[in-house]
Design a protein around this motif. Sequence first.
Motif, mmCIF file in Angstrom:
data_model
loop_
_atom_site.group_PDB
_atom_site.id
_atom_site.type_symbol
_atom_site.label_atom_id
_atom_site.label_comp_id
_atom_site.label_asym_id
_atom_site.label_seq_id
_atom_site.Cartn_x
_atom_site.Cartn_y
_atom_site.Cartn_z
ATOM 1 N N UNK A 259 0.806 -1.220 0.000
ATOM 2 C CA UNK A 259 0.000 0.000 0.000
ATOM 3 C C UNK A 259 0.843 1.276 0.000
ATOM 4 N N UNK A 260 2.163 1.122 0.048
ATOM 5 C CA UNK A 260 3.032 2.304 0.063
ATOM 6 C C UNK A 260 3.102 2.928 -1.327
ATOM 7 N N UNK A 261 3.168 4.271 -1.411
ATOM 8 C CA UNK A 261 3.425 4.916 -2.708
ATOM 9 C C UNK A 261 4.815 4.525 -3.204
ATOM 10 N N UNK A 262 4.989 4.455 -4.509
ATOM 11 C CA UNK A 262 6.213 3.928 -5.113
ATOM 12 C C UNK A 262 6.995 5.045 -5.810
ATOM 13 N N UNK A 263 8.296 5.061 -5.585
ATOM 14 C CA UNK A 263 9.196 5.949 -6.318
ATOM 15 C C UNK A 263 10.258 5.098 -7.003
ATOM 16 N N UNK A 264 10.345 5.204 -8.323
ATOM 17 C CA UNK A 264 11.415 4.552 -9.079
ATOM 18 C C UNK A 264 12.521 5.577 -9.277
ATOM 19 N N UNK A 265 13.743 5.226 -8.856
ATOM 20 C CA UNK A 265 14.886 6.135 -8.968
ATOM 21 C C UNK A 265 15.876 5.559 -9.977
ATOM 22 N N UNK A 266 16.054 6.269 -11.079
ATOM 23 C CA UNK A 266 17.106 5.928 -12.033
ATOM 24 C C UNK A 266 18.359 6.664 -11.575
ATOM 25 N N UNK A 267 19.385 5.896 -11.248
ATOM 26 C CA UNK A 267 20.580 6.477 -10.608
ATOM 27 C C UNK A 267 21.803 6.148 -11.451
ATOM 28 N N UNK A 268 22.539 7.174 -11.868
ATOM 29 C CA UNK A 268 23.760 6.932 -12.635
ATOM 30 C C UNK A 268 24.882 7.794 -12.075
ATOM 31 N N UNK A 269 26.115 7.378 -12.368
ATOM 32 C CA UNK A 269 27.284 8.112 -11.871
ATOM 33 C C UNK A 269 27.671 9.260 -12.802
ATOM 34 N N UNK A 270 26.947 9.402 -13.924
ATOM 35 C CA UNK A 270 27.223 10.476 -14.859
ATOM 36 C C UNK A 270 26.044 11.427 -14.981
ATOM 37 N N UNK A 271 25.752 11.814 -16.207
ATOM 38 C CA UNK A 271 24.674 12.773 -16.478
ATOM 39 C C UNK A 271 23.660 12.166 -17.437
ATOM 40 N N UNK A 272 22.486 12.768 -17.490
ATOM 41 C CA UNK A 272 21.455 12.391 -18.454
ATOM 42 C C UNK A 272 21.729 13.155 -19.748
ATOM 43 N N UNK A 273 22.094 12.426 -20.802
ATOM 44 C CA UNK A 273 22.449 13.094 -22.045
ATOM 45 C C UNK A 273 21.222 13.741 -22.698
ATOM 46 N N UNK A 274 21.504 14.736 -23.502
ATOM 47 C CA UNK A 274 20.438 15.510 -24.129
ATOM 48 C C UNK A 274 19.527 14.639 -24.995
ATOM 49 N N UNK A 275 20.082 13.602 -25.638
ATOM 50 C CA UNK A 275 19.285 12.809 -26.571
ATOM 51 C C UNK A 275 18.266 11.895 -25.894
ATOM 52 N N UNK A 276 18.273 11.827 -24.540
ATOM 53 C CA UNK A 276 17.256 11.008 -23.870
ATOM 54 C C UNK A 276 16.444 11.834 -22.866
ATOM 55 N N UNK A 277 16.636 13.141 -22.849
ATOM 56 C CA UNK A 277 15.872 13.980 -21.926
ATOM 57 C C UNK A 277 14.375 13.867 -22.209
ATOM 58 N N UNK A 278 13.990 13.904 -23.496
ATOM 59 C CA UNK A 278 12.578 13.787 -23.837
ATOM 60 C C UNK A 278 12.023 12.417 -23.473
ATOM 61 N N UNK A 279 12.845 11.365 -23.631
ATOM 62 C CA UNK A 279 12.406 10.025 -23.226
ATOM 63 C C UNK A 279 12.125 9.982 -21.728
#
Length: 580
Positions: A105-125
Amino acid sequence: MKLIIKEFLSQLKESGELDRLMPDLLARMKIIPISRPQVGVRQNGVDIAAVGKDKSGQKRLYLFVLKVGDLGRVGWWGDMNAVSPSVGQINQTYLRTSVRPEHKLLPVTIVICSTGELKQDVVQDFTGMCEIQEKMGITLEYWSGDDLASLIEEHLLDEYAIDPSARADLRRALALIGSRDYDLRHAYSVLDSLLLKSFDASVKPTSPSRKKFMAQLKTANLVLEIAFRWAQEGGNLLNAFRLGERCCLWAWESIRIRGLTNYRPAMKTFKDIYQSHLRIGNAYVDKMQRHFMVRDGASVFSGENALVTNKIFEQIGILSEVGLQNLEISNVATLDAGTRAEALARGARASELLEGLIFHNQSSFSPRFDENAIEVCLAMLLFFATGRHGAARSWLEHLSNRLRISLNNSDCFPIASDSIDDLVALEVRSLSKEQIERLRHLSTLVPTLMHWCVFFGLDDLYHLLQSQQNAAFKGVFLQLWYADASTESHLYREPAQYESGTTEVPMHFPATMGEQREQEQLKVDSGNLATLEQISAVSHGLPTLMIMACRHFRTPVSPQFWVARAVGAEAAAPSDQAEA
């Protein structure tokens, strides 16, 4: 400090490195991990599951997807382990089948965690995925390398665990750790403040003080990991290895003096530190192995002739320690079969490289310091454990013959001093006869070789050395140091032989090995010889930690490691089969 941490993160691997760091970080953030990555186990997209409160104080179920480096199109869509398929698996499988009843019954948070950055070509994704997850009642977050660095600085390297002066020392240590001349004083100071100076024996232990110590113990491991990456980048893994030894020894001492050797969380964190040091050792061996298997390959690291042999024996000690630690790990029943098999193979490989190092560098036949008996003992223990009895016997023969000659009519004998200056002065012949005699008057190396001759059943070689007691060895006091019950309180901090133990001096060896075995059996039967089980590291299944202390602080290796087996050596000596 944040830039240092981010650089450290950029060098991590996902499997076994980032996923080992994250649970400690989350626990300090009061987000408690309830599952961790396991090799060979289907995870349905989730690397770490945890439960904790968000910034508004609401309790949530956190599901972490861990990646290393920058996240671009390959990392987002590439294969079944990429981000998008992993999130899909979480939605379709994990949330339906793997959530515990108390968390459904707990609310869910999915955390995508990386040691770098989110590149521009996947920001919209990412933006589109956030909207899709929001419609399903799930929050999606992205933690970048900058975010992780800030969290590590705030929660793992905060003033609760490490004070500002120690943080300054850490920065200095990392700046200098790549230098061959750096003595690691700042790094040692950081570990000292974390592990030893923080202990006050007059203060009764409390739950908060134990909690703080556990935070400091984990911080020490993080400091070691950061230093390892920095030293690797600077091309000086030897400094990382020395720091790893000190971290292991002081971590164990800090646990021992607090009476926590049976406290499971403390022992688990210590084993993490122990494994970190083993990774450093394995990386060092991998880097250096090509030098060990060619003629004089390891001699190129010293420019002065007087120091070449010292460098060779240092490599002998390191290889032996790494090999013995791998063999020790291979016998830990709680580890998975793959890890144990790899450790066993690495132990055998270290023994093979050790044999190559010794016989490709003839400087190994002529130790220049009497304290090189330490390296001889470590090598003999590894050769015996891996069945390389022939290599052990051959090296003993070379050592014994050279030692007999050097003590009889040469100025190239192993000096009874730990001073490089004394060695150089002897080498350039600037000492008086009296000064030379002071460097010659004691020997641990001679009785050590004779003991190993007995161990491996080398009658002729034993007789050769025994016959020199009133000839080449005349005027030399033969001695061996034995650990006792008081050694424990000094072993992990300093050279233990000055404040503890018993020294047998002067020694006189009987004419035959049979008589010598009888003498050793009398020592064992008398009950006056302390057992190694009185040393906490040994009693907890970590004998290599005691060996590490001997190499690091230059404490003689106590004969209890081999005496009990030596008295029955007739059965052990003829075989070259592996004993590991």
